[in-house]
Write a protein that holds these residues in place. Structure first.
Motif, mmCIF file in Angstrom:
data_model
loop_
_atom_site.group_PDB
_atom_site.id
_atom_site.type_symbol
_atom_site.label_atom_id
_atom_site.label_comp_id
_atom_site.label_asym_id
_atom_site.label_seq_id
_atom_site.Cartn_x
_atom_site.Cartn_y
_atom_site.Cartn_z
ATOM 1 N N ARG A 246 0.840 -1.207 0.000
ATOM 2 C CA ARG A 246 0.000 0.000 0.000
ATOM 3 C C ARG A 246 0.870 1.250 0.000
ATOM 4 N NH1 ARG A 246 -5.039 1.898 0.916
ATOM 5 N NH2 ARG A 246 -5.220 3.875 2.027
ATOM 6 N N LEU A 247 1.926 1.246 0.792
ATOM 7 C CA LEU A 247 2.817 2.407 0.844
ATOM 8 C C LEU A 247 3.447 2.658 -0.525
ATOM 9 C CD1 LEU A 247 4.184 4.553 2.640
ATOM 10 C CD2 LEU A 247 5.972 2.870 3.103
ATOM 11 N N MET A 248 3.874 1.583 -1.190
ATOM 12 C CA MET A 248 4.514 1.735 -2.485
ATOM 13 C C MET A 248 3.515 2.177 -3.558
ATOM 14 S SD MET A 248 7.662 1.427 -2.082
ATOM 15 C CE MET A 248 8.111 1.454 -3.817
ATOM 16 N N ARG A 249 2.265 1.715 -3.470
ATOM 17 C CA ARG A 249 1.266 2.152 -4.444
ATOM 18 C C ARG A 249 0.980 3.643 -4.295
ATOM 19 N NH1 ARG A 249 -0.733 -3.008 -3.244
ATOM 20 N NH2 ARG A 249 -2.194 -2.255 -1.665
ATOM 21 N N THR A 250 0.924 4.108 -3.044
ATOM 22 C CA THR A 250 0.730 5.534 -2.818
ATOM 23 C C THR A 250 1.920 6.339 -3.338
ATOM 24 O OG1 THR A 250 -0.615 5.091 -0.851
ATOM 25 C CG2 THR A 250 0.323 7.298 -1.051
ATOM 26 N N ALA A 251 3.126 5.867 -3.036
ATOM 27 C CA ALA A 251 4.325 6.551 -3.511
ATOM 28 C C ALA A 251 4.372 6.557 -5.040
ATOM 29 C CB ALA A 251 5.577 5.881 -2.944
ATOM 30 N N SER A 252 3.931 5.453 -5.659
ATOM 31 C CA SER A 252 3.935 5.379 -7.115
ATOM 32 C C SER A 252 2.946 6.374 -7.716
ATOM 33 C CB SER A 252 3.591 3.959 -7.581
ATOM 34 O OG SER A 252 3.626 3.859 -8.984
ATOM 35 N N PHE A 253 1.785 6.534 -7.074
ATOM 36 C CA PHE A 253 0.799 7.503 -7.573
ATOM 37 C C PHE A 253 1.374 8.919 -7.506
ATOM 38 C CE2 PHE A 253 -2.683 10.487 -7.018
ATOM 39 C CZ PHE A 253 -3.527 10.136 -8.070
ATOM 40 N N VAL A 254 1.963 9.271 -6.378
ATOM 41 C CA VAL A 254 2.549 10.606 -6.231
ATOM 42 C C VAL A 254 3.681 10.797 -7.229
ATOM 43 C CG1 VAL A 254 3.773 12.171 -4.674
ATOM 44 C CG2 VAL A 254 1.870 10.791 -3.813
ATOM 45 N N GLY A 255 4.525 9.771 -7.390
ATOM 46 C CA GLY A 255 5.626 9.879 -8.332
ATOM 47 C C GLY A 255 5.161 10.002 -9.769
ATOM 48 N N THR A 256 4.126 9.250 -10.130
ATOM 49 C CA THR A 256 3.607 9.300 -11.491
ATOM 50 C C THR A 256 2.962 10.648 -11.782
ATOM 51 O OG1 THR A 256 3.228 6.912 -11.568
ATOM 52 C CG2 THR A 256 1.981 8.256 -13.120
ATOM 53 N N THR A 257 2.173 11.144 -10.852
ATOM 54 C CA THR A 257 1.506 12.424 -11.100
ATOM 55 C C THR A 257 2.482 13.591 -11.072
ATOM 56 O OG1 THR A 257 0.931 12.580 -8.742
ATOM 57 C CG2 THR A 257 -0.717 11.621 -10.228
ATOM 58 N N THR A 258 3.605 13.429 -10.349
ATOM 59 C CA THR A 258 4.609 14.504 -10.295
ATOM 60 C C THR A 258 5.545 14.464 -11.489
ATOM 61 O OG1 THR A 258 4.580 14.473 -7.871
ATOM 62 C CG2 THR A 258 6.443 15.566 -8.930
ATOM 63 N N TYR B 66 2.850 26.049 -4.327
ATOM 64 C CA TYR B 66 2.729 24.600 -4.189
ATOM 65 C C TYR B 66 1.261 24.198 -4.007
ATOM 66 C CZ TYR B 66 3.404 19.914 -2.195
ATOM 67 O OH TYR B 66 3.334 18.569 -1.929
ATOM 68 N N LEU B 67 0.573 24.897 -3.126
ATOM 69 C CA LEU B 67 -0.827 24.574 -2.887
ATOM 70 C C LEU B 67 -1.679 24.815 -4.127
ATOM 71 C CD1 LEU B 67 -1.094 26.054 0.699
ATOM 72 C CD2 LEU B 67 -1.281 23.637 0.083
ATOM 73 N N ALA B 68 -1.412 25.904 -4.840
ATOM 74 C CA ALA B 68 -2.160 26.177 -6.063
ATOM 75 C C ALA B 68 -1.888 25.108 -7.115
ATOM 76 C CB ALA B 68 -1.801 27.561 -6.593
ATOM 77 N N GLU B 69 -0.637 24.663 -7.207
ATOM 78 C CA GLU B 69 -0.312 23.611 -8.171
ATOM 79 C C GLU B 69 -1.087 22.340 -7.901
ATOM 80 O OE1 GLU B 69 4.338 25.117 -8.797
ATOM 81 O OE2 GLU B 69 3.917 23.194 -7.833
ATOM 82 N N HIS B 70 -1.364 22.058 -6.635
ATOM 83 C CA HIS B 70 -1.994 20.776 -6.305
ATOM 84 C C HIS B 70 -3.504 20.766 -6.476
ATOM 85 C CE1 HIS B 70 1.163 17.976 -5.496
ATOM 86 N NE2 HIS B 70 1.877 19.051 -5.217
ATOM 87 N N ARG B 71 -4.033 21.806 -7.075
ATOM 88 C CA ARG B 71 -5.372 21.671 -7.600
ATOM 89 C C ARG B 71 -5.392 20.662 -8.746
ATOM 90 N NH1 ARG B 71 -8.296 27.646 -7.583
ATOM 91 N NH2 ARG B 71 -8.795 27.618 -5.353
ATOM 92 N N HIS B 72 -4.247 20.491 -9.413
ATOM 93 C CA HIS B 72 -4.142 19.480 -10.471
ATOM 94 C C HIS B 72 -4.314 18.077 -9.890
ATOM 95 C CE1 HIS B 72 -3.059 22.094 -13.765
ATOM 96 N NE2 HIS B 72 -2.020 22.587 -13.113
ATOM 97 N N SER B 73 -3.573 17.771 -8.822
ATOM 98 C CA SER B 73 -3.669 16.434 -8.240
ATOM 99 C C SER B 73 -5.045 16.211 -7.621
ATOM 100 C CB SER B 73 -2.570 16.227 -7.192
ATOM 101 O OG SER B 73 -2.641 17.181 -6.157
ATOM 102 N N ALA B 74 -5.668 17.267 -7.097
ATOM 103 C CA ALA B 74 -7.021 17.138 -6.546
ATOM 104 C C ALA B 74 -8.014 16.787 -7.647
ATOM 105 C CB ALA B 74 -7.425 18.433 -5.855
ATOM 106 N N ARG B 75 -7.848 17.397 -8.799
ATOM 107 C CA ARG B 75 -8.736 17.074 -9.922
ATOM 108 C C ARG B 75 -8.605 15.608 -10.308
ATOM 109 N NH1 ARG B 75 -7.675 16.239 -14.941
ATOM 110 N NH2 ARG B 75 -5.571 17.104 -14.811
#
Length: 297
Positions: A73-85, A155-164
């Motif tokens: 689970r930890l790696m899947r979360t890290a992979s999602f963050v890494g992929t979206t970044t 940074y916070l404004a940029e993460h409207r992308h990840s929220a979408r």
């Protein structure tokens, strides 16, 4: 969150065209910040904070296999963050679509009222997003990563992308420090440390592991988990029922840990699978290497 399949080709795991900067790109605060090793501690802090929303944590407890597959689970979360970044736009959009699809299929039941609700309720998605992004920002800044107030707002404004990507409307997501603080003030009365939160707390301190690895868990992991917990806001300590440590002490420990982890060569750290940063550099060129000095004003 679910991992994105990776291929064998250099560059993006999906083999997408070279030159695509992805959702954020090398000029963003996110690109520079998410390459920092303190992101791992920030992610654990986010789990502690997220668990304080009873409806949100209930959705996790009733649907997740984290007790049996903690590392996965930890790696899947890290992979999602890494992929979206660091992934291409297509890879990030595909990762978001997969998460939204999974969330649409899941629900939870309130044991007191019998109410059945979806884990993709906007209010729950917003809580998970804000707790996560706040944790990343808080731990990075407090450990010495050079983010100014202006950087933090960017940074916070940029993460409207990840929220979408996870199903939120960008306009409903805090895009500055003041908006994020106002959000936490509004949601604070809804938070509580019930049985589910305490189970998450116990799990994070003592995740299941092979008997031969128990000494390492006690020596290393518990220190990491304690540091992540100690960096929580005071109200979180009050809800969990443990005294809050002195803020200055926590800050010193965060800075010392950040200094220690930064001593590990970045190229060595980035070799860990699934190598999102190295793939991005192969796709965009060595100038795409994330580094604090590239933040700009």
């Amino acid at each position: 969150m679910t991992a994105i399949p990776t291929g064998d080709r250099a560059g993006d795991p999906a083999g997408d065209p070279a030159g695509d900067p992805g959702l954020f790109g090398p000029d963003s605060v996110t690109w520079q910040a998410h390459g920092h090793p303190m992101m791992w501690i920030a992610g654990i802090r986010a789990l502690y904070l997220q668990a304080l929303h009873p409806r949100a944590v209930r959705g996790v407890m009733q649907n997740s296999d984290f007790r049996r597959d903690a590392w996965g689970r930890l790696m899947r979360t890290a992979s999602f963050v890494g992929t979206t970044t660091y992934g291409t736009t297509e890879a990030a959009e595909r990762a978001g679509a997969r998460v939204r699809k999974i969330h649409r299929m899941l629900g939870a039941t309130d044991p007191d009222t019998g109410e059945r609700y979806g884990v993709d309720e906007p209010a729950l998605l917003l809580w998970v997003h804000c707790a996560e992004i706040d944790s990343y920002l808080h731990v990075l800044r407090r450990s010495g990563f050079p983010l100014t107030d202006a950087h933090a707002d960017r940074y916070l404004a940029e993460h409207r992308h990840s929220a979408r990507l996870v199903g939120l409307h960008p306009d409903a997501v805090p895009a500055s420090r003041s908006e994020l603080a106002a959000y936490f003030a509004r949601v604070r009365p809804e938070l509580a440390a019930g049985d589910d939160a305490h189970e998450v707390d116990d799990f994070l301190l003592r995740p299941p592991t092979h008997p031969l690895l128990v000494p390492a868990r006690e020596l290393l992991w518990r220190r990491v988990a304690h540091l992540a917990y100690d960096s929580l806001p005071r109200y979180a300590h009050e809800l969990y029922g443990r005294p809050a440590p002195a803020p200055a002490t926590v800050t010193r420990r965060l800075r010392a840990t950040g200094t220690l982890l930064r001593g590990i060569p970045a190229r060595l750290r980035w070799q860990l699978p699934p190598k999102h940063i190295l793939r991005a550099m192969a796709r965009l060129g060595p100038a795409a290497r994330p580094a604090p000095y590239k933040l700009g004003p």
